[in-house]
Scaffold this active site. Structure first.
Site, PDB file in Angstrom:
ATOM      1  N   CYS A 172       0.855  -1.261  -0.027  1.00 52.79           N
ATOM      2  CA  CYS A 172       0.036   0.029   0.057  1.00 52.79           C
ATOM      3  C   CYS A 172       0.777   1.458   0.031  1.00 52.79           C
ATOM      4  O   CYS A 172       0.081   2.085  -0.093  1.00 52.79           O
ATOM      5  CB  CYS A 172      -0.911  -0.104   1.096  1.00 52.79           C
ATOM      6  SG  CYS A 172      -2.004  -1.413   1.235  1.00 52.79           S
ATOM      7  N   HIS A 313      -2.464   8.142   6.422  1.00 47.79           N
ATOM      8  CA  HIS A 313      -2.726   6.804   5.900  1.00 47.79           C
ATOM      9  C   HIS A 313      -4.099   6.402   6.429  1.00 47.79           C
ATOM     10  O   HIS A 313      -4.982   5.926   5.661  1.00 47.79           O
ATOM     11  CB  HIS A 313      -1.678   5.485   6.446  1.00 47.79           C
ATOM     12  CG  HIS A 313      -1.920   4.541   5.736  1.00 47.79           C
ATOM     13  ND1 HIS A 313      -1.884   4.232   4.564  1.00 47.79           N
ATOM     14  CD2 HIS A 313      -2.204   3.368   6.552  1.00 47.79           C
ATOM     15  CE1 HIS A 313      -2.171   2.897   4.205  1.00 47.79           C
ATOM     16  NE2 HIS A 313      -2.246   2.379   5.429  1.00 47.79           N
ATOM     17  N   HIS A 348     -10.050   2.142   0.565  1.00 51.55           N
ATOM     18  CA  HIS A 348      -8.321   1.622   0.407  1.00 51.55           C
ATOM     19  C   HIS A 348      -8.353   1.220  -0.810  1.00 51.55           C
ATOM     20  O   HIS A 348      -8.838   0.058  -1.203  1.00 51.55           O
ATOM     21  CB  HIS A 348      -8.073   0.746   1.409  1.00 51.55           C
ATOM     22  CG  HIS A 348      -6.747   0.563   1.673  1.00 51.55           C
ATOM     23  ND1 HIS A 348      -5.734   0.856   0.756  1.00 51.55           N
ATOM     24  CD2 HIS A 348      -6.124   0.277   2.975  1.00 51.55           C
ATOM     25  CE1 HIS A 348      -4.559   0.697   1.299  1.00 51.55           C
ATOM     26  NE2 HIS A 348      -4.615   0.282   2.388  1.00 51.55           N
TER      27      HIS A 348
END
Length: 423
Positions: A172, A313, A348
């Site tokens: 990620c 994040h 996400h």
């Protein structure tokens, strides 16, 4: 401003400008819609329509809608490209168009693309074809459909570029790492134009959704999908799966200035670190994330007090949000600037999340507005000390923005965008 200052930053490096942004995301497939959705803090989660989610604990996600690949690709090209590569090509071409399609030497034009999974969707479908119908039914295109660098290859072939083409896969953190790679190509003088970003779509497949459900990573709020992603909030229980792509057009600041280009922001600095702690869980102390933020500040020749906001994040997981809170409090001496998490809006996006969030950071720098965190209601006890922007955008003026991305395997990446001085 002196000619030297136009060319070089305070560390004597070639300055790098963001002159174009392209997006293919659940929040929009064009920049205007994306900006409006993000600034409104409007969550895009909904029931999964891509496949039948029956039997899965999580049956909702943030899907890309309104995607029109036929505007960019012929039928033959679409058959030869996995969805993740199609998303990337469309976002990259939009970023180039948004930059004004600057004329550059194809040999000095490069691509940097990140992806966590590449064409895993195609891999799964071809594996099932081989098992159920025999090896003769496997597509001859399988290899090129699934290799992670096919997205960058399609972009290069479409544009006829012959400069560097890099593919980055750091889970990620892939988006920020790909953008940092692109920045390096410009700073080092190897390229005069780089399309840098990331793409992923394989998270929205039955196999990958099942895998993430089995690891307890996803929210299971099937009856409350609009606030299922609730970064830094009470009751958060996991993230919402998303998909998409975002790309930036990067070029030397003086080139952008010379052609009168709009500059959204300047890439001031970046850094990476590794937890070396666990494959899926972050180091709970956040010490290596703090180090990464400190190193990014040092790379940008800025202090914590210079940062106007943080695009966190903020995955909406119990462990992740608590760790990032500790890291932010340590990096900013107990008083972080306003914090937002875009994952409340578009979920996400896996490897593409960092790229989409840097696009948000560029808009924040350009507009002087910090978007609200969709789904955030009440600050959790383990996130105390954060000033989470919610409800409506926060005016901060044109100030530097720190954007964070953390990935499986302990990958940590931070990048800092600054208002363009001298435009």
């Amino acid at each position: 401003m002196t000619r030297a200052r136009q060319l070089l930053d305070s560390r004597g490096r070639r300055r790098v400008a963001i002159t174009g942004i392209g997006v293919t995301t659940p929040a929009g497939c064009d920049l205007a819609e994306f900006t409006a959705t993000v600034l409104a803090g409007r969550a895009t989660a909904g029931p999964i329509t891509r496949f039948d989610p029956a039997g899965l604990p999580t049956r909702f996600a943030c899907e890309v809608s309104g995607f029109r690949p036929d505007r960019y690709l012929s039928g033959k090209e679409r058959r030869r490209a996995d969805r993740f590569a199609q998303y990337a090509l469309c976002a990259a071409l939009d970023a180039l168009a948004d930059a004004g399609t600057p004329a550059r030497d194809p040999v000095r034009s490069g691509i940097a693309c990140g992806s966590s999974f590449g064409g895993a969707d195609s891999y799964t479908r071809q594996a099932l074809a081989c098992r159920d119908r025999g090896p003769g039914e496997v597509s001859p295109l399988t290899t090129t459909l699934l290799i992670p660098n096919s997205a960058a290859a399609f972009i290069g072939m479409k544009l006829g570029w012959h400069g560097p083409s890099a593919t980055v896969s750091t889970a990620c953190a892939s988006g920020i790492d790909a953008i940092s790679t692109g920045v390096g190509l410009v700073r080092d003088g190897r390229c005069d134009l780089v399309l840098a970003g990331a793409t992923d779509s394989a998270g929205l497949t039955r196999l990958m959704m099942a895998a993430f459900c089995q690891s307890d990573a996803l929210s299971t709020r099937n009856d409350d999908v609009a606030t299922a992603s609730r970064p830094f909030s009470v009751g958060r229980d996991g993230y919402v799966m998303g998909e998409g792509s975002a790309f930036l057009a990067l070029e030397p600041f003086d080139h952008a200035l010379a052609r009168g280009a709009r500059v959204y922001a300047e890439i001031a600095g970046s850094a990476q670190s590794t937890d070396s702690y666990h494959l899926t869980a972050p180091n709970p102390t956040g010490k290596w994330v703090t180090a990464c933020m400190n190193n990014a500040l040092d790379d940008a020749a800025l202090t914590p007090a210079d940062i106007g906001s943080v695009n966190a994040h903020g995955p909406s997981t119990p462990l992740g949000d608590a760790m990032e809170t500790r890291a932010l409090l340590a990096a900013f001496d107990g008083a972080p600037p306003p914090v937002t998490s875009s994952k409340g809006v578009f979920g996400h996006l896996m490897g593409a999340s960092g790229a989409a969030e840097v696009a948000v950071a560029a808009l924040t720098t350009h507009l002087g507005l910090v978007p609200p965190t969709a789904g955030h209601a009440e600050l959790a006890a383990d996130c105390q000390g954060l000033d989470v922007v919610s409800g409506e955008p926060r005016e901060t003026g044109a100030r530097p923005v720190l954007s964070n991305s953390f990935g499986l395997g302990g990958q940590n990446s931070c990048i800092i965008l600054s208002p363009p001085e001298g435009t």
